[in-house]
Scaffold this active site. Structure first.
Site, PDB file in Angstrom:
ATOM      1  N   CYS A 152      44.253  41.133  33.173  1.00  0.00           N
ATOM      2  CA  CYS A 152      44.770  41.735  34.403  1.00  0.00           C
ATOM      3  C   CYS A 152      43.776  42.770  34.930  1.00  0.00           C
ATOM      4  CB  CYS A 152      46.105  42.399  34.092  1.00  0.00           C
ATOM      5  SG  CYS A 152      46.864  43.236  35.468  1.00  0.00           S
ATOM      6  N   PRO A 153      43.429  42.832  36.194  1.00  0.00           N
ATOM      7  CA  PRO A 153      43.987  42.046  37.314  1.00  0.00           C
ATOM      8  C   PRO A 153      43.139  40.828  37.686  1.00  0.00           C
ATOM      9  CG  PRO A 153      42.645  43.793  38.186  1.00  0.00           C
ATOM     10  CD  PRO A 153      42.468  43.834  36.684  1.00  0.00           C
TER      11      PRO A 153
END
Lengths: 181, 79
Positions: free
Chosen positions: B17-18
């Site tokens: 993430c991200p």
């Protein structure tokens, strides 16, 4: 249809138009904290929101301001307090410390090591990515002044601005999402 | 879903993430509306992140496959 009904409809339509205008698909955040952890949270939210199609605007103020200092750039002339602050504050996002469990550098070094192993982007990498995604960054002019930072020592960032509280509030007032980190 | 015509495939394995969402949002812009993007991830968060991204950005997830810690998403560009 009678007149009063039509007038009421017109009034409702005008109010609807105003409401729609006031809610842009936008995220505005105040990035206040200088810790590595909160910096990461800010930049992950910013890049993620941009990927989801939101316009993103970040306002860097107080302790977060030194996160945007460049590593090797010459700051130009400074007064005594400017020099003192300049020496005391971290020079850029790569030097940010954890806000908790820093443990004299051990905790921060450990988390950076784990992040690398788990392939989590570093804070400087995320700032570069935000630039590519056209995330707007406004640096608080007053914080710059207070800490004696010069524009020459800040990072080269594509969508970089300088401003005050009005610059932030004007955007925040129109944003669907507002954050303070 | 193996018979779906895929116009672009993204290997996002190992990314955290991200990055999966950022890469998929870039990838979807490389195909035409109506075409299909296949994204392969190992990030468990993408199971909830991809549907949320699709809903917000106005794209459609046709199918999701799971197995061996690898997730496959078939995404149609509708937005």
């Amino acid at each position: 249809m009678d007149d009063t009904y039509m007038k009421e409809m017109e009034g409702l339509r005008a109010r609807m138009a105003k409401l729609e205008k006031g809610q842009e698909n936008k995220l505005s955040a105040v990035v206040f904290s200088g810790g590595l952890d909160k910096g990461l949270a800010s930049m992950i939210i910013a890049t993620g929101a941009s990927a989801m199609g939101l316009e993103v605007s970040l306002f860097f103020t107080f302790w977060a301001t030194p996160l945007l200092r460049a590593k090797g750039k010459k700051p130009g002339p400074k007064d005594f307090f400017g020099k003192l602050f300049g020496a005391m504050m971290p020079r850029g996002a790569g030097k940010a410390k954890l806000s908790q469990m820093h443990m004299g550098g051990m905790g921060t070094a450990m988390i950076k090591n784990i992040m690398k192993k788990k392939n989590v982007a570093s804070l400087p990498e995320l700032i570069t990515l935000a630039g590519e995604l056209d995330v707007k960054i406004t640096i608080c002019e007053m914080s710059m002044d207070l800490m004696g930072f010069t524009r020459e020592e800040m990072i080269d960032y594509p969508n970089l601005h300088y401003g005050g509280v009005a610059a932030f509030v004007a955007e925040a007032a129109k944003s669907k999402v507002q954050l303070f980190i | 879903m193996s018979n779906t015509k895929v116009d672009l495939e993204l290997d996002l394995k190992g990314l955290a993430c991200p990055m999966p969402v950022v890469k998929v949002s870039k990838g979807i812009k490389e195909i035409e509306v109506g075409q299909v993007l296949k994204a392969v991830t190992t990030d468990k968060g993408s199971l909830t992140d991809f549907p949320a991204w699709a809903e917000t950005s106005g794209n459609e997830i046709l199918d999701t496959q799971e197995g061996d810690g690898v997730f496959e998403f078939y995404i149609k560009r509708t937005g």
